[in-house]
Write an enzyme that holds these catalytic residues in place. Structure first.
Site, short mmCIF file in Angstrom:
data_model
loop_
_atom_site.label_atom_id
_atom_site.label_comp_id
_atom_site.label_asym_id
_atom_site.label_seq_id
_atom_site.Cartn_x
_atom_site.Cartn_y
_atom_site.Cartn_z
N SER A 33 25.69 -30.26 -19.33
CA SER A 33 26.98 -30.86 -19.00
C SER A 33 27.15 -32.17 -19.75
O SER A 33 26.47 -32.40 -20.75
CB SER A 33 27.09 -31.06 -17.48
OG SER A 33 28.40 -31.37 -17.11
N ASN A 34 28.05 -33.02 -19.31
CA ASN A 34 28.28 -34.32 -19.95
C ASN A 34 28.68 -35.35 -18.90
O ASN A 34 28.80 -35.03 -17.72
CB ASN A 34 29.34 -34.18 -21.05
CG ASN A 34 30.65 -33.67 -20.49
OD1 ASN A 34 31.30 -34.34 -19.68
ND2 ASN A 34 31.04 -32.46 -20.89
#
Ligand code: CTP
Ligand code: CA
Length: 222
Positions: A33-34
């Site tokens: 993810s980020n």
């Protein structure tokens, strides 16, 4: 109330916003993810609802509460966000792609937790579909707005994305400065259309969202 004094620049307009990160599962307990918080997208959804729009917020996993008078569709992965966004076509006059969509996902998701073995291990990734590009080339194409997260050469990369993705407007965001943008309460942006570049100086994301919405509403009506 305060809302009574706000301009209803988007009265009755159907508006769809993607927000937050996506998560790409590696196995049942892990993902890629980020750091997107979703704050900018949620602030835009709030500002749009205040301006009278009928807002659908397609949201990746965030810590944020759904704004009042906003319909939220919760998604996890880029593919789910893509499907949810495309399902809105026909009921969407303005689309704002604010999500930090993961560019790649694991080729496959392991059905059981992956055990550690060697010193090194590899995860093969494949590209996710581009949501704003698909929206902008849809037969029931809405007025399509994207964001561009850049760490260098912000204006040129943003112009490239505007053109390549077939967008009406792109909001360019310098994410090299950790005080603003990604996962922060403040932001400053450049609004780029095929005709002009409009800088919006650093301010809180809620105030910035209202200014951005004004620019988007004007461009939508023009
Ligand atoms: N976007 C999207 N679907 C993707 C990737 C990005 O809809 N699979 C959208 C984002 O929501 C944003 C715009 O495309 O509105 C630009 O995202 P960005 O990450 O800046 O650009 P990319 O095209 O992914 O290029 P890169 O990350 O290589 O700079
Ligand atoms: Ca990207």
């Amino acid at each position: 109330t305060a809302a009574m004094f706000t301009s209803r620049a988007l009265d009755g307009v159907q508006l769809c916003i993607t927000a937050g990160p996506t998560r790409e599962a590696i196995d049942p307990v892990r993902y890629i993810s980020n750091h997107s918080s979703g704050k900018m997208g949620y602030a835009l959804a709030t500002a749009a609802a205040d301006a009278g729009a009928r807002v659908t917020l397609i949201s990746g996993p965030t810590q944020l509460a759904c704004p009042e008078r906003v319909t939220r569709i919760d998604v996890i992965s880029a593919q789910e966000m893509y499907d949810a966004a495309l399902a809105q076509m026909g009921d969407c006059q303005i689309f704002i792609g604010c999500a930090a969509v993961a560019d790649y996902r694991p080729v496959s998701t392991a059905s059981q937790k992956i055990k550690k073995h060697e010193e090194a291990m590899h995860i093969e990734l494949v590209r996710n579909p581009d949501i704003v590009s698909a929206v902008a080339s849809h037969s029931q194409r809405p007025f399509t707005v994207g964001f561009a997260a850049e760490t260098q050469d912000v204006l040129n990369y943003a112009k490239g994305k505007l053109e390549r993705k077939g967008l009406d407007l792109i909001v360019a965001n310098d994410v090299s400065n950790s005080d603003i943008g990604f996962n922060s309460d403040e932001n400053e942006v450049l609004v780029v259309t095929p005709e002009q570049v409009i800088p919006i100086p650093q301010m809180g994301k809620n105030q910035l969202a209202r200014q951005l919405l004004k620019v988007i509403a004007d461009a939508f009506k023009a």
